[in-house]
Design an enzyme around this catalytic site. Structure first.
Site, PDB file in Angstrom:
ATOM      1  N   THR A 115      47.411  36.936  10.271  1.00 16.08           N
ATOM      2  CA  THR A 115      48.187  35.708  10.430  1.00 16.08           C
ATOM      3  C   THR A 115      48.224  35.236  11.882  1.00 16.08           C
ATOM      4  O   THR A 115      48.335  36.028  12.813  1.00 16.08           O
ATOM      5  CB  THR A 115      49.621  35.932   9.937  1.00 16.08           C
ATOM      6  OG1 THR A 115      49.577  36.379   8.586  1.00 16.08           O
ATOM      7  CG2 THR A 115      50.436  34.660  10.022  1.00 16.08           C
ATOM      8  N   GLY A 163      52.961  43.056  11.907  1.00 13.81           N
ATOM      9  CA  GLY A 163      53.800  44.233  11.773  1.00 13.81           C
ATOM     10  C   GLY A 163      53.240  45.407  12.560  1.00 13.81           C
ATOM     11  O   GLY A 163      52.054  45.712  12.477  1.00 13.81           O
ATOM     12  N   GLU A 185      51.444  38.563   1.934  1.00 13.93           N
ATOM     13  CA  GLU A 185      50.379  38.813   0.954  1.00 13.93           C
ATOM     14  C   GLU A 185      50.111  37.574   0.106  1.00 13.93           C
ATOM     15  O   GLU A 185      49.667  37.662  -1.032  1.00 13.93           O
ATOM     16  CB  GLU A 185      50.740  39.999   0.048  1.00 13.93           C
ATOM     17  CG  GLU A 185      50.836  41.331   0.758  1.00 13.93           C
ATOM     18  CD  GLU A 185      49.498  41.841   1.285  1.00 13.93           C
ATOM     19  OE1 GLU A 185      48.467  41.549   0.661  1.00 13.93           O
ATOM     20  OE2 GLU A 185      49.500  42.517   2.325  1.00 13.93           O
TER      21      GLU A 185
END
Length: 690
Positions: free
Chosen positions: A149, A188, A440
């Site tokens: 992303t 993350g 996702e």
């Protein structure tokens, strides 16, 4: 009742359990897949509960820094088990960690699910071995993250801006962030944990853009944890939930990596800059499905946790209705409260069985794809299964995560004012789970993908190609759409064959509507992509109805495998799920004339009676989920029913009674002792004084 009298609790749950009509342990074994699996889960839950590292009882009062530090300690503990138990057992451990600590589950999952998953799905055997030797499996020497992303692009992976330009003279790729919007964002593990990353970037070789490929890029020195040259990493700051996960951003400024750090299982680039693309790009989709399947499974697990808390609370909490000298009425005995929670309980069971089935399908598909060879006779069959898995998982991920988010919030509201307390556990459960609707694949985008898949299946069926699996109802559409419910009573309408027929017919009709809208758009002169966009609403609706029916069919299929002693409660749950979903989505069932308005009224009556039936065994049903008090981490979900004592004790431990605020002298004292002007003094007139 005096302030020192023991509040209600234990006796209520003892009474509720005495009304059980089935063997709770037998139900647990069936849900878990056997007595052996239950024993494994109980062993893992006990290990977590007894390990001080996994303490969660005070998590609501920790600072962000404390949460992150504790989370990292849990990651270290999890790494121990990776090297000491099978991957199948570790997967079960992760499923339970997801229930007790979603933030840590994500922090671990970023490495094993995303980073290592990308290696497993995109690396050659030699590359996989290389990274495994450097700690990709054991977390000894490296921790990975997944840099897909960007701040300017999320769902549109093809539009990512980060570049990976091949320099033939040095045999290296140059990773670069050309614009602000190309900054990797929401990554993350990037902020404080990762030493390496799988980076999604546009691959440019000899001036030609070959699209987005994956590259392993080292980020930090493993000894000093300093950023490597050309790399800037930061923390993206406060977010809604999952605070144990350190989401960050990454910028690359002409960072060089060896050509061999490009994952080349599918697309290959040799020393001379010659690019070899895979003959079947579809085979690269398998890795994208794993996360969706995991979220379908996780949706069922989290829904069961929320419902255990809310239903146990409802079996103890009393409000109104009591006659003089008698206890007030349990809120679970109110018809409207049963209608609030029992259909959601049925939906949790439906998601549970669907998760099992979809996970089985995914594992079989991955086994087939990993053994597939060039020219393999199974290629066509495998591609068909891949197409079904891709389309089905997209719709199910969206429907299941949306449903569970709603279940959590309904459970919170069903707990009244106490539901708003962080200590109930439902507020954090909601904020932690909400991201499932976005990562996702954004749920709306995935629903549209699911609708596109359904349109494709409809068009193939119209062209004479038989459909299989979850879309087989599109065969013989002409005969199917003529069916109507012939029930003449409430009992007659609430039969499995009626509900099954209803979902097949209505799903077929809404998919046909989406397909016909698409065809009409193309005939009017629109390009295919424009026509898909024009029928977006129809695609979204088709995916929703198809997914609702899909869960019902998977639940009904599970009944055939259930022990005889469990058939009665499971049949009621399955029937309640199907009828409730028809009642709540009655529009298309009436629009396509499968049911009459009178039959819908009968269905609503049957939903109410099924809610009443299941209310009787609601506590045994939630007991069968077999979540320990540690896993629930909520005083309102305690198995012994001591909800008020546990709640009060938790608050007392966290907040000292009578403590003077630290800002008393600075803010409160000046407020109380400020000098008032004359016009601030209230003057009473004569009438007031009298």
């Amino acid at each position: 009742m005096t302030s020192l009298t023991k509040p209600p609790g234990p006796a209520d749950l003892i009474y509720e359990r005495s009304k059980g009509t089935f063997n709770v342990k037998e139900m647990t074994h069936f849900l878990d897949g056997g007595e052996k699996q239950t024993a494994i889960k109980e062993k893992i839950m006990l290990q977590l509960e007894r390990d001080p590292v996994w303490q969660v009882s005070d998590q609501h009062d920790l600072t962000l820094e404390q949460i992150r530090e504790r989370s990292m300690a849990k990651v270290r503990r999890a790494a121990h088990f990776v090297g000491n138990e099978s991957m199948g057992l570790f997967k079960q451990r992760m499923e339970l960690i997801s229930v007790v600590d979603p933030g840590t589950w994500t922090r671990i999952g970023v490495h094993y699910g995303l980073f290592f998953g990308a290696l497993r799905g995109g690396a050659t055997p030699e590359q996989l071995s290389y990274w495994a030797q450097r700690g990709a499996i054991t977390l000894n020497g490296m921790v990975g993250c997944f840099a897909m992303t960007e701040i300017g692009h999320g769902s549109n992976v093809a539009g990512l801006e980060t570049t990976a330009t091949y320099d033939q003279s040095s045999d290296e790729f140059v990773i670069h962030t050309p614009t602000l919007t190309a900054t990797k964002w929401w990554i993350g593990g990037a902020a404080q944990t990762a030493t390496h990353s799988v980076v999604f970037a546009q691959m440019i070789v000899k001036g030609k853009n070959y699209g987005v490929k994956n590259f392993v890029v080292p980020l930090r020195d493993v000894d000093t944890f300093e950023n490597l040259p050309g790399i800037v990493i930061g923390d993206i700051g406060a977010k809604m939930g999952r605070h144990g996960t350190d989401n960050g951003y990454i910028q690359f400024t002409h960072v060089r990596i060896p050509r061999s750090y490009m994952l080349m299982k599918h697309t290959k680039v040799n020393r001379r800059g010659e690019v070899k693309e895979p003959a079947l790009q579809q085979l690269t989709y398998g890795a994208l499905i794993q996360g969706r399947v995991a979220m379908v499974v996780d949706s069922g697990a989290i829904a069961k946790k929320a419902l255990t808390i809310a239903i146990r609370y409802a079996a103890i909490r009393r409000q109104f209705g009591g006659k003089p000298g008698e206890p007030e009425t349990k809120i679970l005995d109110y018809v409207i409260h049963q209608y609030r929670l029992m259909p959601l309980l049925a939906q949790a069971f439906a998601m549970h069985f669907t998760g099992i089935e979809v996970n089985r399908m995914y594992e079989e598909l991955m086994d087939s794809m990993e053994t597939l060879q060039p020219g393999d006779k199974r290629l066509g069959e495998v591609l068909e299964k891949l197409k079904e898995m891709h389309g089905t998982s997209a719709g199910l991920k969206a429907f299941s995560t949306w449903s569970t988010l709603n279940i959590i919030d309904q459970c919170r509201q069903a707990c009244g004012g106490h539901g708003y307390s962080a200590y109930t556990g439902l507020a954090s459960l909601y904020s932690d789970f909400a991201v499932h609707c976005t990562w996702e694949g954004d749920n709306t985008i995935l629903s549209l993908q699911g609708g596109r898949y359904l349109i494709g299946c409809y068009r193939e069926a119209q062209a004479g190609k038989p459909q299989t699996g979850g879309v087989a109802y599109l065969n013989n559409l002409d005969k199917l759409e003529k069916r109507k419910c012939t029930a003449t009573s409430a009992a007659d309408v609430a039969r499995f064959e009626v509900v099954e027929d209803a979902f097949w017919l209505v799903a077929a009709r809404v998919v046909k509507k989406a397909g016909d809208d698409f065809d009409a758009g193309v005939k009017s002169g629109l390009r295919e992509d424009e026509s898909y966009e024009a029928c977006s609403q129809a695609r979204l609706f088709a995916t929703r109805i198809h997914s609702i029916g899909y869960l019902f069919h998977r639940f009904k299929g599970a009944l055939a495998r259930a022990p005889a002693n469990l058939q009665a409660p499971l049949e009621k749950l399955c029937l309640l799920y199907g009828l409730y979903m028809i009642a709540e989505n009655s529009g298309p069932f009436l629009q396509y004339a499968y049911f009459t308005p009178q039959q819908i009224d009968w269905i609503r009556e049957r939903v109410t009676s099924l809610c009443s039936d299941l209310r009787t065994i609601a506590i045994p049903l939630t007991d069968s989920f077999n979540y320990s008090d540690f896993m629930l981490n909520s005083p309102f979900g305690r198995a012994d029913g001591n909800i008020y004592e546990a709640y009060f004790a938790m608050v007392q431990r966290a907040h000292k009674a009578g403590a003077v605020p630290t800002y008393f002298q600075k803010e409160i004292y000046p407020l109380l002792h400020r000098k008032l002007a004359d016009d601030d003094i209230l003057e009473l007139d004569d009438a007031d004084e009298e």
